[in-house]
Design a protein around this motif. Structure first.
Motif, PDB file in Angstrom:
ATOM      1  N   SER A 155     -10.320  16.711 -22.588  1.00  0.00           N
ATOM      2  CA  SER A 155      -9.591  15.442 -22.287  1.00  0.00           C
ATOM      3  C   SER A 155     -10.270  14.364 -22.151  1.00  0.00           C
ATOM      4  O   SER A 155     -11.826  14.422 -21.951  1.00  0.00           O
ATOM      5  N   LEU A 156      -9.911  13.076 -21.953  1.00  0.00           N
ATOM      6  CA  LEU A 156     -10.503  11.874 -21.441  1.00  0.00           C
ATOM      7  C   LEU A 156     -11.311  12.137 -20.284  1.00  0.00           C
ATOM      8  O   LEU A 156     -12.627  11.448 -20.029  1.00  0.00           O
ATOM      9  N   PHE A 157     -10.770  12.449 -19.266  1.00  0.00           N
ATOM     10  CA  PHE A 157     -11.303  12.773 -18.050  1.00  0.00           C
ATOM     11  C   PHE A 157     -12.599  13.625 -17.976  1.00  0.00           C
ATOM     12  O   PHE A 157     -13.549  13.301 -17.633  1.00  0.00           O
ATOM     13  N   GLN A 158     -12.326  14.862 -18.842  1.00  0.00           N
ATOM     14  CA  GLN A 158     -13.521  15.717 -18.966  1.00  0.00           C
ATOM     15  C   GLN A 158     -14.736  15.190 -19.776  1.00  0.00           C
ATOM     16  O   GLN A 158     -15.829  15.448 -19.212  1.00  0.00           O
ATOM     17  N   ILE A 159     -14.407  14.232 -20.769  1.00  0.00           N
ATOM     18  CA  ILE A 159     -15.411  13.711 -21.477  1.00  0.00           C
ATOM     19  C   ILE A 159     -16.329  12.686 -20.532  1.00  0.00           C
ATOM     20  O   ILE A 159     -17.557  12.778 -20.666  1.00  0.00           O
ATOM     21  N   GLN A 160     -15.777  12.009 -19.947  1.00  0.00           N
ATOM     22  CA  GLN A 160     -16.424  10.989 -18.933  1.00  0.00           C
ATOM     23  C   GLN A 160     -17.075  11.595 -17.785  1.00  0.00           C
ATOM     24  O   GLN A 160     -18.006  11.332 -17.316  1.00  0.00           O
ATOM     25  N   ALA A 161     -16.527  12.666 -17.161  1.00  0.00           N
ATOM     26  CA  ALA A 161     -17.191  13.575 -16.169  1.00  0.00           C
ATOM     27  C   ALA A 161     -18.299  14.112 -16.668  1.00  0.00           C
ATOM     28  O   ALA A 161     -19.423  14.107 -16.005  1.00  0.00           O
ATOM     29  N   GLU A 162     -18.330  14.541 -17.886  1.00  0.00           N
ATOM     30  CA  GLU A 162     -19.464  15.155 -18.477  1.00  0.00           C
ATOM     31  C   GLU A 162     -20.532  13.951 -18.762  1.00  0.00           C
ATOM     32  O   GLU A 162     -21.757  14.321 -18.607  1.00  0.00           O
TER      33      GLU A 162
END
Length: 501
Positions: A155-162
């Motif tokens: 997800s977009l959230f996961q990409i940004q968190a990583e």
């Protein structure tokens, strides 16, 4: 026989005292009606007699929770500002823009190190604007939950968190040359809306914050404002509730103020704040180079900009309003065709070419000034929309502030050009639309990462045309294409695939 009286006579010795019972106390409903009359909004209670006790309670509670003087001020100032002549527009001076072509390698290396040092010292906080739903994408979930179809399915959230996890690691590694280091934790403040707050929190919890510590992620809600008619009257969505809408991504300033998070940032030693929108899959969250540039310039605010693709591209651009005035952003509708096509004779590029793509950096001191200044001025953008009401969908007005409304307050603003193919892949419209779709964003990611892999000595095979596929590099492997040689050199990858640790 005497007529009965509501008064009571008490005789003591030669003195007679008459006691008059106190007048009945006004109900909360009646008190609110009187308050609303002061603002011309008493029609809110027009259907009071038809409401059930539960509905009456809901309506009274909603009106009691409104800051009526503030909302009235916003409505009057915003509606009265419409149609006023705007100050003349000038192009930004060349001196305020760091362009890709003039950026030297030694400058980039210096800024990268400065940024990593500030991150290691805990001076950077990150604010994510994530109040929107994926409605245009065909989803009712928060937009950050959306999976654009990359090989990883992230997800977009996961990409940004990583990406945050990667920067934390890079900052610790950069400081390890000077001796033992401690763990680095970037505080991530995520602004939601009443429509996305709970599902966003649950999404993060169910995914264990994507590897981040729970205490470094803070959720807060942007505000809402009543929707109004064109003459400033509240619109009722139901007989017992107002039609409301989020107050725009510029509501982040008031939301940070009223949630106490500006004080929270100060208590943690944060000096600089990176602020961006959720729907850009190529966003470089907590970019050390941009941060180092910002610190080096000593500006109060900064923005990453991309060059307009063509004169009539429908994007907001940075300008100066008034002779020598501060930088601000105007929408494309404010530039007539001749102005949009005008070129700089020295550079040959469009005079108004620096597009705003919602990638900003601020000092915390400036954010405090903005939170108070914007609230004082209370001028919001008027957006005419279809509003759901008790009379069906009607023409009405939503009042919004935009993230770029802060720039006129800045004593100095620096612009930092980036390449759109490297840092700007918006996800706004459903697949099948002509632009800014999940499919177009996915291809931008795959093509960029393919270039990284080839530059690092890797090879690709593919069963479909290469322009329609590519590889995805996990943010946990590389932030911006660095440190890939050990993973990629001499190896062959079959596209599409994800390269991960």
């Amino acid at each position: 026989m005497e007529e009965p009286t509501t008064e009571t006579e008490i005789k003591t010795a030669d003195v007679t005292t008459t006691l008059t019972p106190p007048p009945p106390t006004a109900s909360p409903h009646q008190e609110l009606v009187e308050r609303l009359k002061d603002y011309g909004q008493e029609d809110v209670f027009a259907l009071w007699e038809e409401l059930s006790p539960e509905e009456r309670h809901l309506l009274v509670t909603e009106i009691e929770n409104l800051d009526l003087p503030r909302i009235d001020r916003i409505i009057r100032c915003s509606l009265n500002s419409q149609g006023l002549p705007a100050a003349a527009i000038e192009a930004p001076p060349e001196s305020c823009v760091s362009t890709v072509e003039e950026r030297r390698k030694e400058d980039k290396e210096k800024w990268w190190k400065m940024g990593l040092k500030a991150i290691y010292e805990g001076k950077l906080g990150v604010v994510l604007l994530s109040g929107g739903q994926g409605t245009r994408l065909g989803s009712s979930d928060p937009k950050g939950c959306y999976n654009i179809g990359l090989p990883s399915g992230k997800s977009l959230f996961q990409i940004q968190a990583e990406r945050i996890l990667c920067v934390q690691r890079l900052a610790a590694q950069a400081m390890s040359e000077a001796g033992p280091t401690r763990p680095v934790a970037i505080q991530w403040y995520i602004m939601t809306s009443p429509f996305t707050h709970e599902p966003t929190q649950k999404f993060f919890e169910s995914h264990k914050y994507f590897g981040l510590e729970a205490d470094q992620v803070t959720f807060f809600q942007q505000g809402t404002l009543p929707c109004i008619t064109k003459d400033g009257k509240f619109i009722m969505e139901t007989p017992f509730s107002l039609a409301k809408a989020p107050d725009g991504n510029g509501g982040v300033y008031a939301a940070l103020k009223y949630s106490g998070l500006l004080e929270d940032m100060a208590s943690r030693g944060i000096k600089y704040v990176d602020c961006y929108g959720v729907d850009n899959v190529l966003v470089r969250v907590a970019d050390p180079t941009f941060l180092g540039y910002f610190i080096d310039k000593g500006a109060a605010s900064a923005a990453k900009v991309v060059r307009k693709a063509y004169p009539q591209e429908k994007v907001g651009v940075f300008v100066r309003r008034g002779k020598g005035g501060p930088l601000t952003v105007v929408e494309y509708t404010e530039l007539d065709e001749s102005m949009a096509s005008e070129t700089n004779q020295q550079t040959g590029r469009l005079k108004f070419c620096w597009s705003n793509v919602c990638l900003h950096m601020f000092t915390l001191d400036f954010l405090n000034q903005v939170a108070n200044g914007l609230e004082k001025d209370s001028i919001y953008h008027v957006a005419e929309k279809k509003i759901p009401s008790i009379n069906g969908s009607i023409e009405g007005v939503k009042l919004e502030q935009f993230i770029f409304d802060c720039f006129p307050y800045a004593p100095s603003t620096a612009l930092f050009e980036v390449l759109r193919e490297e840092e700007f892949a918006p996800v706004k419209n459903a697949n099948g639309s002509s632009f800014d779709t999940p499919e177009s964003a996915k291809l931008l990611v795959l093509r960029l990462h393919t270039r990284w892999v080839i530059a690092a000595g890797g090879f690709l095979t593919h069963s479909v045309p290469l322009y329609a596929t590519g590889v995805e590099v996990s943010p946990l492997c590389s932030y911006a294409g660095e440190n890939l040689e050990a993973i990629c050199r001499g190896r062959t990858f079959h596209a599409p695939c994800e390269i991960s640790l």
